[in-house]
Design an enzyme around this catalytic site. Structure first.
Site, PDB file in Angstrom:
ATOM      1  N   HIS A  64       0.805  -1.224   0.000  1.00 19.25           N
ATOM      2  CA  HIS A  64       0.000   0.000   0.000  1.00 19.25           C
ATOM      3  C   HIS A  64       0.836   1.271   0.000  1.00 19.25           C
ATOM      4  O   HIS A  64       1.901   1.329   0.603  1.00 19.25           O
ATOM      5  CB  HIS A  64      -0.912   0.042   1.242  1.00 19.25           C
ATOM      6  CG  HIS A  64      -1.968  -1.001   1.242  1.00 19.25           C
ATOM      7  ND1 HIS A  64      -3.147  -0.865   0.551  1.00 19.25           N
ATOM      8  CD2 HIS A  64      -2.012  -2.211   1.846  1.00 19.25           C
ATOM      9  CE1 HIS A  64      -3.889  -1.936   0.735  1.00 19.25           C
ATOM     10  NE2 HIS A  64      -3.224  -2.765   1.511  1.00 19.25           N
TER      11      HIS A  64
ATOM     12  N   ASN B  29       9.998  -7.843  -2.541  1.00 22.90           N
ATOM     13  CA  ASN B  29       8.930  -7.564  -1.587  1.00 22.90           C
ATOM     14  C   ASN B  29       9.129  -6.143  -1.060  1.00 22.90           C
ATOM     15  O   ASN B  29      10.149  -5.873  -0.416  1.00 22.90           O
ATOM     16  CB  ASN B  29       9.020  -8.568  -0.441  1.00 22.90           C
ATOM     17  CG  ASN B  29       7.680  -8.985   0.059  1.00 22.90           C
ATOM     18  OD1 ASN B  29       6.711  -8.263  -0.088  1.00 22.90           O
ATOM     19  ND2 ASN B  29       7.635 -10.154   0.673  1.00 22.90           N
TER      20      ASN B  29
ATOM     21  N   TYR C 194      17.549  17.113  -7.580  1.00 26.37           N
ATOM     22  CA  TYR C 194      17.256  18.537  -7.738  1.00 26.37           C
ATOM     23  C   TYR C 194      18.539  19.350  -7.684  1.00 26.37           C
ATOM     24  O   TYR C 194      19.443  19.047  -6.906  1.00 26.37           O
ATOM     25  CB  TYR C 194      16.251  19.001  -6.675  1.00 26.37           C
ATOM     26  CG  TYR C 194      14.894  18.417  -6.934  1.00 26.37           C
ATOM     27  CD1 TYR C 194      14.017  19.039  -7.800  1.00 26.37           C
ATOM     28  CD2 TYR C 194      14.520  17.206  -6.354  1.00 26.37           C
ATOM     29  CE1 TYR C 194      12.781  18.486  -8.079  1.00 26.37           C
ATOM     30  CE2 TYR C 194      13.280  16.649  -6.634  1.00 26.37           C
ATOM     31  CZ  TYR C 194      12.422  17.293  -7.492  1.00 26.37           C
ATOM     32  OH  TYR C 194      11.211  16.736  -7.775  1.00 26.37           O
TER      33      TYR C 194
ATOM     34  N   ALA D 139      13.199  -0.978   7.716  1.00 27.38           N
ATOM     35  CA  ALA D 139      12.108   0.003   7.729  1.00 27.38           C
ATOM     36  C   ALA D 139      12.659   1.387   8.080  1.00 27.38           C
ATOM     37  O   ALA D 139      13.514   1.528   8.952  1.00 27.38           O
ATOM     38  CB  ALA D 139      11.045  -0.409   8.738  1.00 27.38           C
TER      39      ALA D 139
END
Length: 178
Positions: A73, A90, A102, A147
């Protein structure tokens, strides 16, 4: 360096937004994963993909998505340069994959100039939630990105990398036994 607000890029972004909206709505309101929509947008969509809702990409035309790979998601891919996601990858929720670079000069930024560099996520990689994969990076085969990590440099194959910026904390021992 190029201007990201040209008519051609603006049209491609509008097309990608339309396809992403249709794709996400089919999942969110009809419980249907219509990969034909993404197949028409991506450079390549492998066999048996699994891409969850609230997916967003900037152009779509630079994305190659491998076989049996999973994108959870709220993922965002800004693909002004090629993004290759290998097989059996994954990717957790809310991951950002950004090819953009940038300029330092604020005048150029104000005029919507940027450059871009490709991203390569090799086979068997796992990426934890809220991680960021930056322009020009290769994440090597079978690696794990923790994470919340921000990957700004290449990660070698079979490595675990965490942090901001992400650093390899250990190698993964590949055991050939079943």
């Amino acid at each position: 360096m190029f201007n990201s607000q040209t008519d051609k890029l603006t049209a491609l972004k509008a097309q990608a937004q339309d396809i992403c909206r249709k794709y996400n709505n089919k999942i969110n309101f009809e419980s249907k994963y219509d990969y034909s929509l993404l197949s028409s947008l991506f450079k390549n969509l492998g066999d048996n993909p699994y891409i969850e809702s609230n997916f967003y990409c900037e152009l779509g035309t630079n994305i190659s998505f491998g076989n049996n790979s999973f994108l959870n998601h709220d993922a965002t891919i800004v693909d002004y340069a090629p993004v290759k996601i290998g097989n059996n990858v994954n990717i957790a929720p809310k991951v950002g994959i950004y090819t953009t670079i940038y300029p330092d000069d604020p005048k150029l930024r104000k005029q919507h100039y940027l450059s871009a560099a490709p991203i390569n996520i090799e086979d068997g990689v796992w990426i934890g939630g809220h991680a960021v994969i930056s322009a020009g990076v290769t994440v090597g085969k079978n690696s794990i990105i923790g994470a919340g990590s921000v990957v700004t440099e290449n990660i070698p194959a079979n490595s675990v990398a965490v942090g901001n910026p992400a650093r390899v904390i250990r190698k993964i021992n590949i055991d050939d036994k079943p």
